[in-house]
Design an enzyme around this catalytic site. Sequence first.
Site, PDB file in Angstrom:
ATOM      1  N   HIS A  54      33.168  46.165  84.452  1.00 34.11           N
ATOM      2  CA  HIS A  54      33.822  46.749  85.641  1.00 34.11           C
ATOM      3  C   HIS A  54      34.129  45.706  86.715  1.00 34.11           C
ATOM      4  O   HIS A  54      33.217  45.133  87.303  1.00 34.11           O
ATOM      5  CB  HIS A  54      32.910  47.807  86.276  1.00 34.11           C
ATOM      6  CG  HIS A  54      32.411  48.830  85.319  1.00 34.11           C
ATOM      7  ND1 HIS A  54      33.210  49.829  84.818  1.00 34.11           N
ATOM      8  CD2 HIS A  54      31.185  49.010  84.750  1.00 34.11           C
ATOM      9  CE1 HIS A  54      32.499  50.587  83.993  1.00 34.11           C
ATOM     10  NE2 HIS A  54      31.280  50.111  83.934  1.00 34.11           N
ATOM     11  N   SER A  77      38.186  44.118  82.845  1.00 33.71           N
ATOM     12  CA  SER A  77      37.334  45.246  83.182  1.00 33.71           C
ATOM     13  C   SER A  77      37.061  46.065  81.929  1.00 33.71           C
ATOM     14  O   SER A  77      37.865  46.079  81.005  1.00 33.71           O
ATOM     15  CB  SER A  77      38.012  46.114  84.242  1.00 33.71           C
ATOM     16  OG  SER A  77      37.088  47.053  84.743  1.00 33.71           O
ATOM     17  N   SER A  82      38.011  51.590  86.663  1.00 32.67           N
ATOM     18  CA  SER A  82      36.892  51.172  87.514  1.00 32.67           C
ATOM     19  C   SER A  82      37.162  49.922  88.348  1.00 32.67           C
ATOM     20  O   SER A  82      36.357  49.563  89.196  1.00 32.67           O
ATOM     21  CB  SER A  82      35.651  50.946  86.658  1.00 32.67           C
ATOM     22  OG  SER A  82      35.848  49.843  85.807  1.00 32.67           O
ATOM     23  N   ASP A 131      30.270  44.783  78.345  1.00 30.32           N
ATOM     24  CA  ASP A 131      29.756  46.069  78.807  1.00 30.32           C
ATOM     25  C   ASP A 131      30.462  47.158  78.014  1.00 30.32           C
ATOM     26  O   ASP A 131      31.634  47.431  78.257  1.00 30.32           O
ATOM     27  CB  ASP A 131      30.018  46.224  80.311  1.00 30.32           C
ATOM     28  CG  ASP A 131      29.508  47.561  80.862  1.00 30.32           C
ATOM     29  OD1 ASP A 131      29.350  48.519  80.080  1.00 30.32           O
ATOM     30  OD2 ASP A 131      29.275  47.651  82.071  1.00 30.32           O
ATOM     31  N   GLU A 156      25.585  44.819  78.467  1.00 27.28           N
ATOM     32  CA  GLU A 156      25.133  45.459  79.699  1.00 27.28           C
ATOM     33  C   GLU A 156      24.583  46.866  79.505  1.00 27.28           C
ATOM     34  O   GLU A 156      23.673  47.294  80.190  1.00 27.28           O
ATOM     35  CB  GLU A 156      26.324  45.504  80.678  1.00 27.28           C
ATOM     36  CG  GLU A 156      26.105  46.282  81.958  1.00 27.28           C
ATOM     37  CD  GLU A 156      25.325  45.501  83.016  1.00 27.28           C
ATOM     38  OE1 GLU A 156      25.042  44.310  82.779  1.00 27.28           O
ATOM     39  OE2 GLU A 156      24.993  46.096  84.049  1.00 27.28           O
ATOM     40  N   ASN A 181      20.565  45.845  78.731  1.00 29.39           N
ATOM     41  CA  ASN A 181      20.395  47.229  79.161  1.00 29.39           C
ATOM     42  C   ASN A 181      18.932  47.640  79.231  1.00 29.39           C
ATOM     43  O   ASN A 181      18.531  48.338  80.146  1.00 29.39           O
ATOM     44  CB  ASN A 181      21.149  48.146  78.199  1.00 29.39           C
ATOM     45  CG  ASN A 181      21.029  49.593  78.598  1.00 29.39           C
ATOM     46  OD1 ASN A 181      21.476  49.982  79.653  1.00 29.39           O
ATOM     47  ND2 ASN A 181      20.385  50.392  77.759  1.00 29.39           N
ATOM     48  N   LYS A 186      16.603  46.403  84.577  1.00 28.83           N
ATOM     49  CA  LYS A 186      17.964  46.949  84.519  1.00 28.83           C
ATOM     50  C   LYS A 186      17.892  48.470  84.455  1.00 28.83           C
ATOM     51  O   LYS A 186      18.075  49.151  85.461  1.00 28.83           O
ATOM     52  CB  LYS A 186      18.728  46.365  83.318  1.00 28.83           C
ATOM     53  CG  LYS A 186      20.232  46.524  83.420  1.00 28.83           C
ATOM     54  CD  LYS A 186      20.692  47.844  82.890  1.00 28.83           C
ATOM     55  CE  LYS A 186      22.188  48.032  83.040  1.00 28.83           C
ATOM     56  NZ  LYS A 186      22.615  49.333  82.528  1.00 28.83           N
ATOM     57  N   ASP A 190      18.471  50.817  87.653  1.00 25.45           N
ATOM     58  CA  ASP A 190      19.764  51.478  87.627  1.00 25.45           C
ATOM     59  C   ASP A 190      19.627  53.002  87.631  1.00 25.45           C
ATOM     60  O   ASP A 190      20.141  53.704  88.485  1.00 25.45           O
ATOM     61  CB  ASP A 190      20.347  51.148  86.246  1.00 25.45           C
ATOM     62  CG  ASP A 190      21.685  50.541  86.293  1.00 25.45           C
ATOM     63  OD1 ASP A 190      21.802  49.435  86.833  1.00 25.45           O
ATOM     64  OD2 ASP A 190      22.588  51.198  85.790  1.00 25.45           O
ATOM     65  N   ASN A 191      18.922  53.474  86.613  1.00 26.43           N
ATOM     66  CA  ASN A 191      18.878  54.912  86.358  1.00 26.43           C
ATOM     67  C   ASN A 191      18.109  55.645  87.453  1.00 26.43           C
ATOM     68  O   ASN A 191      18.547  56.681  87.942  1.00 26.43           O
ATOM     69  CB  ASN A 191      18.211  55.176  85.004  1.00 26.43           C
ATOM     70  CG  ASN A 191      19.066  54.675  83.860  1.00 26.43           C
ATOM     71  OD1 ASN A 191      20.247  54.405  84.056  1.00 26.43           O
ATOM     72  ND2 ASN A 191      18.483  54.525  82.694  1.00 26.43           N
ATOM     73  N   CYS A 195      20.723  56.102  90.743  1.00 28.58           N
ATOM     74  CA  CYS A 195      21.164  57.501  90.770  1.00 28.58           C
ATOM     75  C   CYS A 195      20.514  58.273  91.903  1.00 28.58           C
ATOM     76  O   CYS A 195      21.098  59.216  92.428  1.00 28.58           O
ATOM     77  CB  CYS A 195      20.869  58.175  89.433  1.00 28.58           C
ATOM     78  SG  CYS A 195      21.827  57.459  88.086  1.00 28.58           S
ATOM     79  N   HIS A 301      25.543  61.696  80.807  1.00 28.55           N
ATOM     80  CA  HIS A 301      26.316  60.935  79.846  1.00 28.55           C
ATOM     81  C   HIS A 301      27.758  61.447  79.830  1.00 28.55           C
ATOM     82  O   HIS A 301      28.005  62.594  79.501  1.00 28.55           O
ATOM     83  CB  HIS A 301      25.687  61.077  78.465  1.00 28.55           C
ATOM     84  CG  HIS A 301      26.431  60.366  77.379  1.00 28.55           C
ATOM     85  ND1 HIS A 301      26.660  59.016  77.419  1.00 28.55           N
ATOM     86  CD2 HIS A 301      26.999  60.821  76.246  1.00 28.55           C
ATOM     87  CE1 HIS A 301      27.340  58.666  76.338  1.00 28.55           C
ATOM     88  NE2 HIS A 301      27.572  59.742  75.619  1.00 28.55           N
ATOM     89  N   HIS A 353      26.821  52.478  91.869  1.00 28.06           N
ATOM     90  CA  HIS A 353      25.563  51.898  92.331  1.00 28.06           C
ATOM     91  C   HIS A 353      25.768  50.924  93.486  1.00 28.06           C
ATOM     92  O   HIS A 353      26.725  50.168  93.497  1.00 28.06           O
ATOM     93  CB  HIS A 353      24.878  51.174  91.186  1.00 28.06           C
ATOM     94  CG  HIS A 353      24.359  52.093  90.136  1.00 28.06           C
ATOM     95  ND1 HIS A 353      23.739  53.273  90.430  1.00 28.06           N
ATOM     96  CD2 HIS A 353      24.380  52.010  88.792  1.00 28.06           C
ATOM     97  CE1 HIS A 353      23.390  53.872  89.306  1.00 28.06           C
ATOM     98  NE2 HIS A 353      23.786  53.135  88.297  1.00 28.06           N
ATOM     99  N   SER A 361      20.546  44.185  87.543  1.00 30.73           N
ATOM    100  CA  SER A 361      21.070  44.096  86.182  1.00 30.73           C
ATOM    101  C   SER A 361      21.888  42.821  85.983  1.00 30.73           C
ATOM    102  O   SER A 361      21.853  42.224  84.923  1.00 30.73           O
ATOM    103  CB  SER A 361      21.874  45.349  85.821  1.00 30.73           C
ATOM    104  OG  SER A 361      23.001  45.448  86.619  1.00 30.73           O
ATOM    105  N   GLN A 365      21.762  39.601  83.418  1.00 27.41           N
ATOM    106  CA  GLN A 365      22.925  39.067  82.686  1.00 27.41           C
ATOM    107  C   GLN A 365      22.969  37.548  82.781  1.00 27.41           C
ATOM    108  O   GLN A 365      23.191  36.866  81.777  1.00 27.41           O
ATOM    109  CB  GLN A 365      24.232  39.654  83.257  1.00 27.41           C
ATOM    110  CG  GLN A 365      24.557  41.051  82.781  1.00 27.41           C
ATOM    111  CD  GLN A 365      25.092  41.083  81.349  1.00 27.41           C
ATOM    112  OE1 GLN A 365      25.053  40.093  80.625  1.00 27.41           O
ATOM    113  NE2 GLN A 365      25.587  42.236  80.946  1.00 27.41           N
TER     114      GLN A 365
END
Lengths: 432, 182
Positions: A54, A77, A82, A131, A156, A181, A186, A190-191, A195, A301, A353, A361, A365
Amino acid sequence: MSKAHFKVADIKLADWGRKEIILAENEMPGLMSLRRRYKDNKILKGARIAGCLHMTVQTAVLIETLTELGAEVQWSSCNIFSTQDHAAAAIAQTGVPVYAWKGETDEEYLWCIEQTIVFRDGQPFNLILDDGGDLTNLVHQKYPQYLEKCRGISEETTTGVHNLYKMFKEGSLKVPAINVNDSVTKSKFDNLYGCRESLIDGIKRATDVMLAGKVCVVAGYGDVGKGCAQSLRAFGGRVIITEIDPINALQAAMEGYEVTTMDEASKEGQIFVTTTGCKDIILSRHFLNMRNDSIVCNIGHFDCEIDVAWLEKNAKQKTNIKPQVDRYLLSTGSHIIILAEGRLVNLGCATGHPSFVMSNSFTNQVLAQIELWTRPGAYPIGVHMLPKQLDEEVARLHLEHLGVRLTTLTPDQSSYLGVPVEGPFKPDHYRY
Amino acid sequence: MKRARDILEENPNIQRSVSLVELNPEPSGLALVNPRKVSKKTHIEMMELESHLTNANSHVASNARNKLEIIGRQMKNLQELMTDVIRETNLNHELNGAACNFVKKPGNVYHLYERPSGQKYFGMLSPEEWINTPHKFLGSYRLEADYSWTPAGDEETRHEGINFLREIVMNPKMKSIMDVTS
């Protein structure tokens, strides 16, 4: 014909992009400290990285970290919608070949990826940062000759990691790959923390609804569900959880949440959030149960958790309130408000995010790219995780920005625990 | 359609023969001795007057014709411009309505393609940027600030009017004409 040095929507947006990149840099301390640490010895000198991720402001900070470490980078991307055009313009202006704009066609998307494969001197990439796996698949299928000198791939996201494992199982994977990931710093961050903030951001921007006092139903109590439930509760919402896994269900109950089925919860809720990663979570019978003007959205998802297709087909009326906010009139006379057409609400109705989470994350990388580049041969063909110590290092690099003061083990404590003073502190199976 | 000449010929205002001023046997109250003698004329005087009238009529008529000719031409031009406007409006509607995934910005050139399904869409890439154009290329267009479209290559003709006026103002020949007539 020599290829274009970049292709973006509007190069005039570069100044605006630069301002936002500068702001993001301060919120991405992991990347910035890697710059300080490795810029003098140019640890990635000689690396030619084809990147497909992205093209946002945060990714711009990643790209500039890679170039500051000595790498040559070309970028596209990994999603047709995105790209932040001002971020792409700012990167293009620095001379980094970037091929990305918001609203590509599928054909243009692949064209963009293909532009990143061969560099200006005619040499192909020797590292891949991917990604979702489209760049990985493209070079494996169409340009396998370029994989001979490729030192590896860092991936990713879940989709891309699945793809890598599948390729490895089939024997078609030709280079080592690092699964970024599943680094703790990460996916866990992230999650859960990403979120936790972006769900509310999405709901508020879309509806401005008051959350306090509302009954909020969160389907799934994994990392995403835990974050969502926590922030809804923090706003004063009364949260109900649905779960299939007894462990997660018990966790939710022990946190004080009511846990029940969607068939029951759909009669109670006013705000519904799906976080499961599974399909068919909110279906026609649930819509028919719902109270008038229930808000329904997905942060799990893709787009198969909520049966928006049924609404499209069976609603008596559909009113578009504003982009990404649709109000459906059911035969029962009540309305359902769907956010982001059932796709990811934090991306559709907010801006995804925040930089700080992305710094986690992306620091993974960069460390993965450094591992692959500086230790050729250390990782055989296959899918690898970053060593625990590097995962811990990612976290360490983010502490100072938050004013965290870390305690150090004494040698005595260290030998008592059998844990080295400098880590790794936990075994690989530790779940955090 | 009636021609200019017919219009003139049917016009009741047109004097076709010479008319002389009415006679007055008692001008200012004084009776003339022999009014007939006073008003006697030869055919020469009548011919002169006739010839003058014919001349005048034909000048007026040709002058009118010349003016009508110019107006007619202008009307023809205007009608052509009107057709242009209708055509351009249709094109603009078609182009603004073509499928497109990005927000189009005035001042930029975009490229129109047609998918096998028949769907027309705008892409960011020109046929030169594609090595193999994936779909049928229909043309490149620049989006203008008023959300109209200019086909690539026609950017100059878009401002034909302004350019023309600019030329007139600057043109020394035109200046000399204006100096003579004033």
